[in-house]
Design an enzyme around this catalytic site. Structure first.
Site, PDB file in Angstrom:
ATOM      1  N   ASP A 149       2.619   7.869   1.663  1.00 19.55           N
ATOM      2  CA  ASP A 149       1.189   7.925   1.999  1.00 19.55           C
ATOM      3  C   ASP A 149       1.021   8.110   3.499  1.00 19.55           C
ATOM      4  O   ASP A 149       1.969   7.951   4.267  1.00 19.55           O
ATOM      5  CB  ASP A 149       0.447   6.668   1.477  1.00 19.55           C
ATOM      6  N   ASN A 182      -3.841  -7.080  -0.887  1.00 18.78           N
ATOM      7  CA  ASN A 182      -4.926  -6.996  -1.871  1.00 18.78           C
ATOM      8  C   ASN A 182      -4.456  -6.400  -3.200  1.00 18.78           C
ATOM      9  O   ASN A 182      -5.273  -6.044  -4.039  1.00 18.78           O
ATOM     10  CB  ASN A 182      -6.099  -6.173  -1.317  1.00 18.78           C
ATOM     11  N   HIS A 210      -2.749  -3.569  -3.541  1.00 18.29           N
ATOM     12  CA  HIS A 210      -2.637  -2.105  -3.571  1.00 18.29           C
ATOM     13  C   HIS A 210      -1.173  -1.684  -3.600  1.00 18.29           C
ATOM     14  O   HIS A 210      -0.267  -2.453  -3.266  1.00 18.29           O
ATOM     15  CB  HIS A 210      -3.400  -1.452  -2.409  1.00 18.29           C
ATOM     16  N   GLU A 232      -5.876   1.697  -3.749  1.00 18.08           N
ATOM     17  CA  GLU A 232      -6.562   0.433  -3.479  1.00 18.08           C
ATOM     18  C   GLU A 232      -7.144  -0.149  -4.772  1.00 18.08           C
ATOM     19  O   GLU A 232      -7.204   0.538  -5.802  1.00 18.08           O
ATOM     20  CB  GLU A 232      -7.693   0.681  -2.465  1.00 18.08           C
TER      21      GLU A 232
HETATM   22  C1  F6R Z   1       2.738   1.862   3.215  1.00 15.38           C
HETATM   23  C2  F6R Z   1       2.161   1.520   1.917  1.00 15.38           C
HETATM   24  C3  F6R Z   1       1.491   0.217   1.707  1.00 15.38           C
HETATM   25  C4  F6R Z   1       2.376  -0.965   2.050  1.00 15.38           C
HETATM   26  C5  F6R Z   1       1.661  -2.289   1.775  1.00 15.38           C
HETATM   27  C6  F6R Z   1       2.478  -3.474   2.256  1.00 15.38           C
HETATM   28  O1  F6R Z   1       3.367   3.133   3.134  1.00 15.38           O
HETATM   29  O2  F6R Z   1       2.224   2.291   1.021  1.00 15.38           O
HETATM   30  O3  F6R Z   1       1.053   0.130   0.383  1.00 15.38           O
HETATM   31  O4  F6R Z   1       3.552  -0.902   1.285  1.00 15.38           O
HETATM   32  O5  F6R Z   1       0.431  -2.306   2.429  1.00 15.38           O
HETATM   33  O6  F6R Z   1       2.585  -3.406   3.647  1.00 15.38           O
HETATM   34  P1  F6R Z   1       3.523  -4.382   4.450  1.00 15.38           P
HETATM   35  O7  F6R Z   1       4.914  -4.107   3.974  1.00 15.38           O
HETATM   36  O8  F6R Z   1       3.349  -4.005   5.891  1.00 15.38           O
HETATM   37  O9  F6R Z   1       3.085  -5.773   4.130  1.00 15.38           O
END
Ligand code: F6R
Length: 244
Positions: free
Chosen positions: A66, A132, A134, A139
């Site tokens: 992403d 959250n 996601h 989301e």
């Molecule tokens: C980033 C992504 C997000 C993260 C998620 C957890 O490429 O796809 O979904 O994997 O927000 O983020 P961290 O690991 O920073 O807690």
């Protein structure tokens, strides 16, 4: 689904060794990777893990999961910048890297380009868990059939981009691989570390799948591996070190 729990001090080494074995596969692998705090220590360990196995990642293709829309190319929070500095630029020879072309194309066309790459097949996708619920930038509210697309970013995700990843402006949109493509990957690993994720990990794994927690739809994958450290797994009903 298989849930694997490792002590926090070994977790990144374990995941790095397994990722290295995939990237170093004869003929290479097509691997889609998340960025963020969770996989960063894993990626930093991959060069040593490849060396220990006597392998290199030169035949593999790494596809970005992403990307934010609207952040400049040199913004430290950019997902492509994170993956380049934490992994791609540390590998010799490097794998082919496929970022999401948000600087060159309108967002919808960038999403279509990402989707075409994923449609050609993914041997492995590694995703993290948002606070959250996601996954990627799918989301809350996303369906299990959610396609690769341009998305509006949730306020908490935008805050994390600024406060944790150092974004120079609060992003409001992104391009993400869809849950449909994640479910189509040959292998899918959900990597989770840290006590802050414990409540959400329990909900994702132990409550009925729900679009309020899109990561819960990953349980539809026939071979989902959840690889968690002990702090993240501390609220799971069964915390034995490895369970199927
Ligand atoms: C980033 C992504 C997000 C993260 C998620 C957890 O490429 O796809 O979904 O994997 O927000 O983020 P961290 O690991 O920073 O807690």
């Amino acid at each position: 689904m298989r849930v694997e729990v490792h002590p926090a001090e070994h977790w990144a080494d374990v995941v790095a060794a397994e990722l290295a074995a995939t990237l170093g596969r004869p003929g290479g692998a097509r691997v889609c990777l998340a960025t963020g705090s969770t996989p960063a220590p894993v990626y930093r360990r991959v060069p040593a893990a490849l060396a220990a196995l006597g392998l290199d990642a030169g035949a593999s293709i790494v596809v970005l999961l992403d990307e934010y829309v609207g952040l400049p190319p040199d913004d430290p929070a950019r997902c492509d910048a994170q993956l380049r500095s934490q992994l791609i630029e540390r590998l010799h020879p490097p794998p082919a890297f496929v970022p999401i072309p948000v600087d060159d194309l309108p967002p919808a066309a960038a999403a279509a380009a990402l989707d075409r790459v994923a449609a050609a097949g993914l041997d492995l996708a590694i995703v993290g868990l948002g606070l959250n619920g996601h996954v990627g930038m799918n989301e809350p509210g996303s369906a299990p059939s959610a396609p690769t697309r341009v998305v509006e970013i949730a306020p908490i995700t935008s805050r994390v981009a600024v406060e944790r990843y150092g974004a120079t402006a609060a992003p409001t949109a992104g391009v993400t691989l869809g849950i449909d493509r994640l479910l189509g990957a040959a292998e899918l690993w959900l990597v989770v570390s840290g006590a802050a994720k414990a409540d959400m990990l329990r909900a994702v794994l132990e409550q009925p799948p729900d679009s309020a927690r899109p990561a819960s739809f990953l349980r539809r994958h026939p071979r989902l591996r959840v690889i968690a450290d002990e702090p993240a797994a501390r609220l799971l009903a069964d915390r034995s070190p490895t369970r199927a």
